[in-house]
Design an enzyme around this catalytic site. Structure first.
Site, PDB file in Angstrom:
ATOM      1  N   GLU A 201      29.775  52.202 -39.495  1.00 25.16           N
ATOM      2  CA  GLU A 201      28.413  51.789 -40.122  1.00 25.16           C
ATOM      3  C   GLU A 201      28.053  53.368 -40.052  1.00 25.16           C
ATOM      4  O   GLU A 201      28.224  54.437 -39.558  1.00 25.16           O
ATOM      5  CB  GLU A 201      27.606  51.140 -39.215  1.00 25.16           C
ATOM      6  CG  GLU A 201      27.686  51.394 -37.681  1.00 25.16           C
ATOM      7  CD  GLU A 201      26.696  50.326 -36.756  1.00 25.16           C
ATOM      8  OE1 GLU A 201      26.086  50.971 -36.001  1.00 25.16           O
ATOM      9  OE2 GLU A 201      26.994  49.176 -37.064  1.00 25.16           O
ATOM     10  N   LYS A 202      26.895  53.486 -41.036  1.00 20.95           N
ATOM     11  CA  LYS A 202      26.213  54.806 -41.268  1.00 20.95           C
ATOM     12  C   LYS A 202      25.631  55.216 -39.863  1.00 20.95           C
ATOM     13  O   LYS A 202      25.149  54.369 -39.154  1.00 20.95           O
ATOM     14  CB  LYS A 202      25.050  54.474 -42.184  1.00 20.95           C
ATOM     15  CG  LYS A 202      24.227  55.722 -42.482  1.00 20.95           C
ATOM     16  CD  LYS A 202      24.765  56.724 -43.426  1.00 20.95           C
ATOM     17  CE  LYS A 202      24.021  57.675 -43.692  1.00 20.95           C
ATOM     18  NZ  LYS A 202      24.352  58.981 -43.520  1.00 20.95           N
ATOM     19  N   HIS A 236      26.516  56.666 -22.812  1.00 19.30           N
ATOM     20  CA  HIS A 236      25.890  55.547 -23.530  1.00 19.30           C
ATOM     21  C   HIS A 236      25.384  54.387 -22.550  1.00 19.30           C
ATOM     22  O   HIS A 236      25.316  53.213 -22.720  1.00 19.30           O
ATOM     23  CB  HIS A 236      26.975  54.705 -24.335  1.00 19.30           C
ATOM     24  CG  HIS A 236      27.641  55.408 -25.385  1.00 19.30           C
ATOM     25  ND1 HIS A 236      27.036  55.618 -26.689  1.00 19.30           N
ATOM     26  CD2 HIS A 236      28.766  56.223 -25.475  1.00 19.30           C
ATOM     27  CE1 HIS A 236      27.574  56.517 -27.326  1.00 19.30           C
ATOM     28  NE2 HIS A 236      28.554  56.849 -26.974  1.00 19.30           N
ATOM     29  N   ARG A 293      21.458  37.720 -22.145  1.00 16.68           N
ATOM     30  CA  ARG A 293      21.212  37.794 -20.677  1.00 16.68           C
ATOM     31  C   ARG A 293      20.075  38.552 -20.404  1.00 16.68           C
ATOM     32  O   ARG A 293      19.558  39.021 -20.973  1.00 16.68           O
ATOM     33  CB  ARG A 293      22.576  38.409 -20.149  1.00 16.68           C
ATOM     34  CG  ARG A 293      22.827  39.801 -20.632  1.00 16.68           C
ATOM     35  CD  ARG A 293      23.993  40.661 -19.819  1.00 16.68           C
ATOM     36  NE  ARG A 293      24.188  41.818 -20.357  1.00 16.68           N
ATOM     37  CZ  ARG A 293      23.538  42.960 -20.325  1.00 16.68           C
ATOM     38  NH1 ARG A 293      22.408  42.895 -19.708  1.00 16.68           N
ATOM     39  NH2 ARG A 293      24.061  43.925 -21.093  1.00 16.68           N
ATOM     40  N   VAL A 296      19.300  44.905 -17.227  1.00 19.37           N
ATOM     41  CA  VAL A 296      19.051  45.665 -16.046  1.00 19.37           C
ATOM     42  C   VAL A 296      17.818  46.094 -15.876  1.00 19.37           C
ATOM     43  O   VAL A 296      16.821  45.996 -14.927  1.00 19.37           O
ATOM     44  CB  VAL A 296      19.976  46.958 -16.093  1.00 19.37           C
ATOM     45  CG1 VAL A 296      19.592  47.970 -14.609  1.00 19.37           C
ATOM     46  CG2 VAL A 296      21.324  46.470 -15.857  1.00 19.37           C
TER      47      VAL A 296
END
Length: 452
Positions: A201-202, A236, A293, A296
């Site tokens: 993807e870009k 990440h 879900r 955190v």
């Protein structure tokens, strides 16, 4: 009628968090634990606890059959999956349902659809939710990848279709890089996930990572509970989260909320979920992924809305009609959460070991979510997050000041932690200005390490 007894198929701070709400609702709790977690605080906090296996996750927390056996033996009516581990396993949700129990989350087929990045993009484009320009099908070869990248224009992002946790992801800036990156990441994805399919993807440069919290029942009612800004990440993984975003205009917030609700409607989604967006400097937003879900970072949303999301999850799962209406929800003040990791603040490597001291800041508008106590041993088997510290202020400035004070009073000894890193982020001028892009750590934190 809400459940009388549930099993929590998780560990650490999220197990303790679910137990806390269950106690307030007079719901009995069943904990499961591995040999490594025998002394973990949540094991004692639950009404009943069962050993389910050895420390490694595939021998304990990912062992579906053992978890279901305990659920049956203990007389649990439902299973709360927490986050991570089995929480986004469609197979687990399916087996829970087949066992005659309630899975506290969306339907298995929705989990499966949103877990497949290509299917998720397709669903979102059908729902008229903006998506990053990218391939709808897996890319067959490095050659095919080359012509696609040239048509989008560099930079592009290579992603493993089955990926997660940053594995099989790479930003690519030229034709030369692409060939090598395609082969290497495809191999890694094959090794980690048993699926080497890649898509392209870009790449949105210098984006913010802003997500919308949604909640829907089984009767066609849904609300969003505004956004969380989660741009500050290392490897990440999020480190600091806040609500609301320091930069989003009221108009973009409204549009993102509408997009999130369109997605819910298209999917027939139920329970709590989060739709993650990348937002560029012009406030264009693009669907990134949906987490099916509890997140955190859900506490910051609870702090600005006054809504207990775990309570809502339990009520929706027991087929109650959603009591919240969109027009009744508003943003009250500002909340910030930091994740406290047992890790070296310079290298980000995990730092397991024996805690010798844990001293917590106390006071109004300070909230703790804890996986440990002062005598806990942090094991090397699981994610190194040991706690979350959450604060709420009337304004963002107040919340920042309170967080800075709280972090200075927070003491951890016996193991390394990221407290020094968190202090530097929270007190940094660029953080105070709201310049919280996903490149924040490399732009502003890492340079402070080389200057020592």
């Amino acid at each position: 009628m809400v459940f009388t007894k549930i099993l929590i198929a998780n560990r650490g701070e999220i197990a303790a968090r679910v137990i806390r709400t269950c106690k307030q609702m007079n719901i009995s709790t069943v904990a499961v634990y591995s040999e490594a977690d025998q002394e973990a605080p949540y094991v004692k906090e639950a009404d009943e606890s069962y050993l389910i296996g050895k420390p490694r996750v595939n021998e304990s927390y990912l062992n579906i059959d053992k978890i279901l056996k305990v659920a049956k033996e203990s007389g649990s009516e439902a299973i709360h999956p927490g986050y991570g581990l089995l929480s986004e396993s469609a197979e687990f949700a399916e087996k829970v349902t087949q066992a005659g129990l309630v899975f506290i989350g969306p339907r298995p087929e929705v989990i499966a659809k949103m877990g497949d990045k290509i299917a998720a993009r397709h669903e979102m484009s059908q729902a008229d939710v903006p998506i990053v320009p990218g391939t709808d099908e897996a890319v067959a070869s490095a050659e095919a990848a080359l012509s696609i990248a040239q048509s989008f224009g560099y930079p592009v992002m290579l992603k493993a279709a089955a990926g997660g946790g940053g594995i099989g992801m790479q930003a690519v800036y030229s034709d030369e890089e692409l060939g090598k990156a395609f082969e290497g990441n495809s191999k890694r994805a094959e090794t980690f996930f048993g699926d080497g399919k890649m898509f392209i993807e870009k790449l949105i440069e210098n984006p913010r990572h802003i997500e919308m919290q949604v909640l829907a029942d089984h009767h066609g009612n849904a609300v969003h509970l505004f956004e969380r800004e989660c741009s500050i990440q290392r490897r990440h993984q999020k480190v600091v989260e806040e609500a609301p975003s320091p930069v989003l205009s009221e108009e973009t917030r409204r549009q993102m909320g509408e997009s999130a609700l369109k997605a819910v409607e298209r999917l027939g989604y139920s329970n709590a979920g989060t739709i993650e967006f990348l937002v560029d400097e012009q406030e264009n937003y693009y669907f990134l992924e949906m987490n099916t879900r509890l997140q955190v970072e859900h506490p910051v949303t609870e702090e600005i809305t006054g809504v207990d999301l775990v309570e809502q999850q339990l009520r929706v799962a027991s087929d109650e009609v959603l009591s919240l209406k969109q027009e009744d929800l508003s943003i009250q003040g500002h909340a910030i959460e930091v994740r406290i990791y047992a890790e070296d603040p310079n290298t980000f490597y995990p730092s397991p070991g024996q805690l010798t001291k844990l001293e917590l800041p106390e006071g109004e508008n300070i909230r703790h979510e804890l996986a440990v106590n002062g005598s806990s041993k942090v094991t090397p088997f699981y994610d190194p997050m040991i706690a979350k510290l959450v604060v709420h202020g009337e304004t963002r400035e107040q919340a920042i000041d309170l967080m800075a004070q709280a972090l200075h009073k927070y003491e951890i000894e016996g193991i390394k932690s990221n407290l020094t890193m968190l202090k530097r982020i929270i007190t940094h001028d660029q953080f105070k200005k709201g310049n919280t892009k996903t490149t924040f750590i490399q732009d502003y934190y890492l340079p402070t390490l080389t200057n020592q």
